[in-house]
Design a protein around this motif. Structure first.
Motif, PDB file in Angstrom:
ATOM      1  N   ALA A  59       1.341  -1.698   0.030  1.00 58.97           N
ATOM      2  CA  ALA A  59       0.214  -0.384  -0.218  1.00 58.97           C
ATOM      3  C   ALA A  59       1.071   1.402  -0.297  1.00 58.97           C
ATOM      4  CB  ALA A  59      -0.738   0.084   1.270  1.00 58.97           C
ATOM      5  N   LEU A  60       2.054   1.331   1.153  1.00 57.50           N
ATOM      6  CA  LEU A  60       2.649   2.485   1.351  1.00 57.50           C
ATOM      7  C   LEU A  60       3.664   2.856  -1.087  1.00 57.50           C
ATOM      8  CD1 LEU A  60       4.426   1.779   4.475  1.00 57.50           C
ATOM      9  CD2 LEU A  60       2.935   3.170   3.199  1.00 57.50           C
ATOM     10  N   GLY A  61       3.610   1.535  -1.210  1.00 59.40           N
ATOM     11  CA  GLY A  61       4.659   1.394  -2.104  1.00 59.40           C
ATOM     12  C   GLY A  61       3.822   2.311  -3.732  1.00 59.40           C
ATOM     13  N   CYS A  62       2.138   1.804  -3.555  1.00 63.85           N
ATOM     14  CA  CYS A  62       1.207   2.490  -4.124  1.00 63.85           C
ATOM     15  C   CYS A  62       0.599   3.888  -4.489  1.00 63.85           C
ATOM     16  CB  CYS A  62      -0.394   1.723  -3.688  1.00 63.85           C
ATOM     17  SG  CYS A  62      -0.492  -0.277  -5.037  1.00 63.85           S
ATOM     18  N   VAL A  63       1.244   4.120  -2.481  1.00 64.45           N
ATOM     19  CA  VAL A  63       1.252   6.393  -1.962  1.00 64.45           C
ATOM     20  C   VAL A  63       1.951   6.205  -3.268  1.00 64.45           C
ATOM     21  CG1 VAL A  63       0.667   7.605  -0.755  1.00 64.45           C
ATOM     22  CG2 VAL A  63      -0.664   5.330  -0.512  1.00 64.45           C
ATOM     23  N   ALA A  64       3.320   6.648  -3.305  1.00 59.37           N
ATOM     24  CA  ALA A  64       4.275   7.322  -3.296  1.00 59.37           C
ATOM     25  C   ALA A  64       4.594   6.947  -4.865  1.00 59.37           C
ATOM     26  CB  ALA A  64       5.845   5.964  -2.722  1.00 59.37           C
ATOM     27  N   GLY A  65       4.583   5.663  -5.453  1.00 60.03           N
ATOM     28  CA  GLY A  65       4.085   5.845  -6.698  1.00 60.03           C
ATOM     29  C   GLY A  65       2.916   6.652  -7.125  1.00 60.03           C
ATOM     30  N   GLY A  66       2.337   6.295  -6.589  1.00 56.16           N
ATOM     31  CA  GLY A  66       0.803   7.664  -7.934  1.00 56.16           C
ATOM     32  C   GLY A  66       0.805   9.036  -7.573  1.00 56.16           C
ATOM     33  N   ALA A  67       2.086   9.067  -6.081  1.00 59.11           N
ATOM     34  CA  ALA A  67       2.176  10.664  -6.098  1.00 59.11           C
ATOM     35  C   ALA A  67       3.201  11.330  -7.065  1.00 59.11           C
ATOM     36  CB  ALA A  67       2.561  11.287  -4.868  1.00 59.11           C
ATOM     37  N   VAL A  68       3.789  10.532  -7.821  1.00 53.40           N
ATOM     38  CA  VAL A  68       5.249  10.663  -8.163  1.00 53.40           C
ATOM     39  C   VAL A  68       3.874  11.382  -9.671  1.00 53.40           C
ATOM     40  CG1 VAL A  68       6.523  10.512 -10.155  1.00 53.40           C
ATOM     41  CG2 VAL A  68       6.936   9.586  -7.692  1.00 53.40           C
ATOM     42  N   LEU A 106      13.759  -8.886   2.730  1.00 49.67           N
ATOM     43  CA  LEU A 106      13.014  -8.493   1.294  1.00 49.67           C
ATOM     44  C   LEU A 106      12.017  -8.253   0.923  1.00 49.67           C
ATOM     45  CD1 LEU A 106      17.183  -9.099   0.191  1.00 49.67           C
ATOM     46  CD2 LEU A 106      16.519  -7.590   1.684  1.00 49.67           C
ATOM     47  N   ALA A 107      11.110  -9.244   1.395  1.00 50.24           N
ATOM     48  CA  ALA A 107       9.751  -9.089   0.613  1.00 50.24           C
ATOM     49  C   ALA A 107       9.062  -7.639   0.467  1.00 50.24           C
ATOM     50  CB  ALA A 107       9.018 -10.611   1.463  1.00 50.24           C
ATOM     51  N   LEU A 108       9.412  -7.385   1.892  1.00 49.58           N
ATOM     52  CA  LEU A 108       8.824  -6.103   1.998  1.00 49.58           C
ATOM     53  C   LEU A 108       9.098  -4.913   1.054  1.00 49.58           C
ATOM     54  CD1 LEU A 108       8.484  -6.610   6.389  1.00 49.58           C
ATOM     55  CD2 LEU A 108       6.249  -6.839   4.216  1.00 49.58           C
ATOM     56  N   PRO A 109      10.403  -4.775   1.138  1.00 47.63           N
ATOM     57  CA  PRO A 109      10.993  -3.686   0.026  1.00 47.63           C
ATOM     58  C   PRO A 109      10.964  -3.731  -1.722  1.00 47.63           C
ATOM     59  CG  PRO A 109      12.751  -4.989   1.328  1.00 47.63           C
ATOM     60  CD  PRO A 109      12.035  -5.525   2.194  1.00 47.63           C
ATOM     61  N   PHE A 110      10.793  -5.422  -1.639  1.00 48.55           N
ATOM     62  CA  PHE A 110      10.191  -5.851  -3.168  1.00 48.55           C
ATOM     63  C   PHE A 110       8.604  -5.875  -3.685  1.00 48.55           C
ATOM     64  CE2 PHE A 110       8.723  -9.210  -6.004  1.00 48.55           C
ATOM     65  CZ  PHE A 110       8.993  -9.247  -6.447  1.00 48.55           C
ATOM     66  N   LEU A 111       7.635  -6.038  -2.693  1.00 47.89           N
ATOM     67  CA  LEU A 111       6.884  -5.614  -2.543  1.00 47.89           C
ATOM     68  C   LEU A 111       5.623  -3.506  -1.913  1.00 47.89           C
ATOM     69  CD1 LEU A 111       4.822  -8.060   0.522  1.00 47.89           C
ATOM     70  CD2 LEU A 111       4.239  -8.119  -2.090  1.00 47.89           C
ATOM     71  N   PHE A 112       7.179  -3.392  -2.262  1.00 55.30           N
ATOM     72  CA  PHE A 112       7.193  -1.804  -2.044  1.00 55.30           C
ATOM     73  C   PHE A 112       6.599  -1.270  -3.373  1.00 55.30           C
ATOM     74  CE2 PHE A 112       8.817   2.427  -2.055  1.00 55.30           C
ATOM     75  CZ  PHE A 112       7.902   3.204  -1.142  1.00 55.30           C
ATOM     76  N   LEU A 113       8.379  -1.732  -3.856  1.00 56.51           N
ATOM     77  CA  LEU A 113       8.198  -2.134  -4.970  1.00 56.51           C
ATOM     78  C   LEU A 113       7.711  -2.345  -6.327  1.00 56.51           C
ATOM     79  CD1 LEU A 113       9.971  -0.796  -7.770  1.00 56.51           C
ATOM     80  CD2 LEU A 113      11.345  -3.293  -7.521  1.00 56.51           C
ATOM     81  N   VAL A 114       6.595  -3.062  -5.817  1.00 56.37           N
ATOM     82  CA  VAL A 114       5.342  -4.049  -6.983  1.00 56.37           C
ATOM     83  C   VAL A 114       4.578  -2.710  -6.909  1.00 56.37           C
ATOM     84  CG1 VAL A 114       3.866  -5.483  -7.132  1.00 56.37           C
ATOM     85  CG2 VAL A 114       5.854  -6.470  -6.851  1.00 56.37           C
ATOM     86  N   GLY A 115       3.465  -2.345  -5.728  1.00 53.06           N
ATOM     87  CA  GLY A 115       3.295  -1.007  -4.968  1.00 53.06           C
ATOM     88  C   GLY A 115       3.214   0.378  -5.498  1.00 53.06           C
ATOM     89  N   TRP A 116       4.937   0.676  -6.083  1.00 50.48           N
ATOM     90  CA  TRP A 116       5.498   1.842  -6.357  1.00 50.48           C
ATOM     91  C   TRP A 116       5.150   1.546  -8.281  1.00 50.48           C
ATOM     92  CZ3 TRP A 116       8.160   4.205 -10.206  1.00 50.48           C
ATOM     93  CH2 TRP A 116       8.827   5.600 -10.120  1.00 50.48           C
ATOM     94  N   CYS A 117       5.273   0.856  -8.830  1.00 52.26           N
ATOM     95  CA  CYS A 117       5.386   0.712 -10.592  1.00 52.26           C
ATOM     96  C   CYS A 117       3.936   0.757 -10.016  1.00 52.26           C
ATOM     97  CB  CYS A 117       5.897  -0.652 -10.139  1.00 52.26           C
ATOM     98  SG  CYS A 117       7.839  -0.701 -10.169  1.00 52.26           S
ATOM     99  N   PHE A 118       2.915   0.134  -9.624  1.00 50.97           N
ATOM    100  CA  PHE A 118       1.825   0.285  -9.519  1.00 50.97           C
ATOM    101  C   PHE A 118       0.778   1.080  -9.721  1.00 50.97           C
ATOM    102  CE2 PHE A 118      -2.607  -2.426  -8.703  1.00 50.97           C
ATOM    103  CZ  PHE A 118      -3.277  -2.083  -9.639  1.00 50.97           C
ATOM    104  N   GLY A 119       1.237   1.951  -8.790  1.00 48.45           N
ATOM    105  CA  GLY A 119       0.644   3.589  -9.023  1.00 48.45           C
ATOM    106  C   GLY A 119       0.986   4.064  -9.705  1.00 48.45           C
ATOM    107  N   TYR A 120       2.239   3.823  -9.994  1.00 51.24           N
ATOM    108  CA  TYR A 120       2.947   4.909 -10.918  1.00 51.24           C
ATOM    109  C   TYR A 120       2.610   4.749 -12.242  1.00 51.24           C
ATOM    110  CZ  TYR A 120       6.793   7.400 -13.860  1.00 51.24           C
ATOM    111  OH  TYR A 120       7.498   8.193 -14.646  1.00 51.24           O
ATOM    112  N   SER A 121       2.462   3.416 -12.457  1.00 52.15           N
ATOM    113  CA  SER A 121       1.496   3.907 -14.023  1.00 52.15           C
ATOM    114  C   SER A 121      -0.167   4.095 -14.541  1.00 52.15           C
ATOM    115  CB  SER A 121       1.704   2.023 -14.610  1.00 52.15           C
ATOM    116  OG  SER A 121       0.715   0.706 -13.568  1.00 52.15           O
TER     117      SER A 121
END
Length: 434
Positions: free
Chosen positions: A79-88, A355-370
Motif C-alpha cells: 500500500a505504501l508503494g502504491c501511494v509513493a508511486g501514485g504521488a510522483v 526482503l519481501a517487504l521492500p520488494f512488495l513496496f517496489l511492486v506497489g510503487w510500479c502499480f501506483g506510477y503506472s
C-alpha cells in the motif's frame, strides 16, 4: 493476538480504499481496486477458519500469528508503494515533443495480434477434440504440447486492451464491435462454460475497466464496490459448481459457500502459513531464482530444453510454482496438494525472506506510477496500468509466477503495437495545443 492482527489487517484494507478514493478521487486507483482482494485473502478467510476452529488442525497458533503479522506488514508495504508511486508527477518532455498515436494503425495492430490469439485458442480447442468434446467435461480447456501456442491466447486480451484504449476506441464502427466480440469470446467461453475463475475475472475486468478508461469516465464508488461483490460472488459460484458446469450437465446448483472455506491443505491461507513456516524454519529461500526462471527459462520451449528448470536449479517450480520449497511434510506434518496456491505475501516471503517487504513496496510503487501516468498521459500507460489491474488478482491469490509470464506476454504485445503506431509531435505544436 491472532484475532487482533486479523482486524488490524482489515482496518488497513479499509483505510486503503478510503485513502485512495478521498485523496486521489479515482475509484480505479490501485489502492481501491486491490484492497478488497487483499481483505478476502488475509481477513475473510482467516476469520472463517478461526471461527470454526479448523485452522489449528493444520497450523499452530504461534505459526498463524507470525504469518498474519507478516501478511499485515506485506499489505502495508504494498500500500505504501502504491501511494509513493501514485504521488510522483511525471516530467513531460517539452524539448523533443510528445508522442502521438495513429488511431488507425493502433487498431490495425490490435486486429492482428487479437486474431493471432483467437487462432491460437481455436487451435488448442480443435487439437483437444473440438468444441463439443472439450466443453462436455468439467473445467474444459484446449491443449497443445507447445507452451507458446497455449499462452498465445492471451493475445486476445492484448488486442482488447488496444481496441478499448482511449486512442483505439471506435464504438461506432461495426467491424470494431465485431472484433471486440470475437476477441472476448475465448475467455467468456473458458470462464462461463469451463467454470474457470481466472479467465472469468480476466475478461470481465478487461471489458469493465477498459470501457470506462476509454471514455475518461468513472463509476461511483458504491457501484465499484457492488460490482466487485457481484464479481466475487460469481467467481465463488463457479468454484463451487465447476464440477457441474459443462455441455450436457444436469447441473445441480451448489450455493453453500462454506465449502469454499473448508479447511484443507489446499486452502490458500493454510497453505500460505505452511510455506512461510517451512521456509522460516529451514532457512531456505530462493532469492529471486524462481522469478528469474519465469523470465529467462520459461519462454524456451521444452521441445528445445526438456530439463530447463532442473538445469536452472529450480526443479521445485514444477509443483505449485515451488513455493513449498523442499516440502512441508517434515515441518508441518502434512504435504502440499497439486494446484495449491500460497498467495502474494507468502510467495514473496519464500522468495526473498525479509526482503519481501521492500520488494512488495517496489511492486506497489510500479502499480501506483503506472496509474498516475495512465490518467495523465494515456497512451501505452493505459495498457500497462490495466494489465496490472488484471494480473493483480493472480498476484494476490496465487503467486508471482502466475503474473510474471502473463505480464511479459501482454506488455510486450501491446507496447510493440503502441510503438509502431506512435510518432513524435513537434514540441512547439504541443506547447500551443496545451
Amino acid at each position: 493476538m491472532l484475532e487482533t492482527l486479523i482486524w488490524a489487517t482489515a482496518a488497513l484494507c479499509a483505510g486503503m480504499v478510503l485513502y485512495g478514493w478521498r485523496l486521489y478521487g479515482d475509484v480505479f486507483h490501485p489502492l481501491v481496486l486491490t484492497a478488497p482482494m487483499l481483505a478476502f485473502m488475509y481477513v475473510v478467510m482467516p476469520l472463517q477458519l478461526v471461527g470454526d476452529g479448523s485452522l489449528f488442525s493444520y497450523v499452530t497458533r504461534s505459526q498463524a500469528e507470525f504469518a498474519q503479522f507478516l501478511f499485515l506488514l506485506g499489505v502495508g508495504a504494498f500500500a505504501l508503494g502504491c501511494v509513493a508511486g501514485g504521488a510522483v508527477k511525471p516530467k513531460l518532455d517539452w524539448t523533443f515533443g510528445r508522442t502521438v498515436y495513429d488511431a488507425e494503425a493502433l487498431r490495425r495492430g490490435a486486429y492482428l495480434i487479437g486474431a493471432l490469439g483467437l487462432g491460437a485458442w481455436t487451435y488448442t480447442v480443435m487439437n483437444a477434440g473440438g468444441f463439443t468434446e472439450v466443453f462436455s467435461r468439467p473445467k474444459g480447456y484446449g491443449w497443445s504440447e507447445i507452451g507458446a501456442v497455449r499462452e498465445a491466447a492471451y493475445l486476445t486480451i492484448a488486442g482488447l486492451l488496444l481496441l478499448l484504449s482511449p486512442e483505439g476506441f471506435d464504438g461506432k464502427k461495426s467491424h470494431w464491435r465485431l472484433a471486440v466480440a470475437a476477441f472476448s469470446s475465448p475467455y467468456l467461453i473458458q470462464g462461463f462454460l469451463g467454470a474457470q475463475r481466472g479467465p472469468t475475472f480476466l475478461i470481465v475486468a478487461t471489458l469493465g475497466l477498459s470501457w470506462y478508461m476509454a471514455r475518461g469516465k468513472r463509476p461511483p464508488l458504491p457501484v465499484v464496490l457492488a460490482g466487485g461483490a457481484v464479481l466475487a460472488s460469481l467467481l465463488l459460484f463457479l468454484v463451487l459448481n465447476r464440477g457441474e458446469i459443462y455441455l450436457g450437465s444436469e447441473f445441480e446448483v451448489k450455493t453453500d459457500i462454506k465449502e469454499f472455506f473448508q479447511a484443507s491443505e489446499a486452502n490458500e491461507y493454510i497453505f500460505g502459513v505452511g510455506c512461510i513456516t517451512a521456509a522460516r524454519q529451514n532457512g531456505q529461500f530462493f532469492w529471486g531464482k524462481r522469478y528469474l526462471a519465469q523470465l529467462l527459462v520459461r519462454p524456451i520451449p521444452r521441445q528445445i530444453w526438456p530439463t530447463k528448470y532442473y538445469d536452472f536449479g529450480v526443479p521445485e517450480i514444477e509443483l505449485n510454482a515451488g513455493v513449498a520449497g523442499a516440502g512441508l511434510l517434515p515441518v508441518m506434518g502434512w504435504a502440499e496438494i497439486p494446484g495449491a496456491a500460497a498467495g502474494m505475501v507468502a510467495d514473496v516471503w519464500v522468495e526473498f525472506s525479509w526482503l519481501a517487504l521492500p520488494f512488495l513496496f517496489l511492486v506497489g510503487w510500479c502499480f501506483g506510477y503506472s496509474w498516475r501516468r495512465a490518467v495523465t498521459q494515456s497512451g501505452p500507460w493505459t495498457s500497462l496500468f490495466t494489465i496490472g489491474v488484471l494480473l493483480s488478482a493472480y498476484f494476490v491469490s496465487q503467486s508471482g509466477e502466475a503474473v510474471i509470464f502473463r505480464f511479459l506476454i501482454l506488455s510486450t504485445a501491446t507496447l510493440w503495437i503502441w510503438r509502431r503506431a506512435g510518432r513524435r509531435a513537434p514540441a512547439l505544436d504541443w506547447a500551443r495545443a496545451a
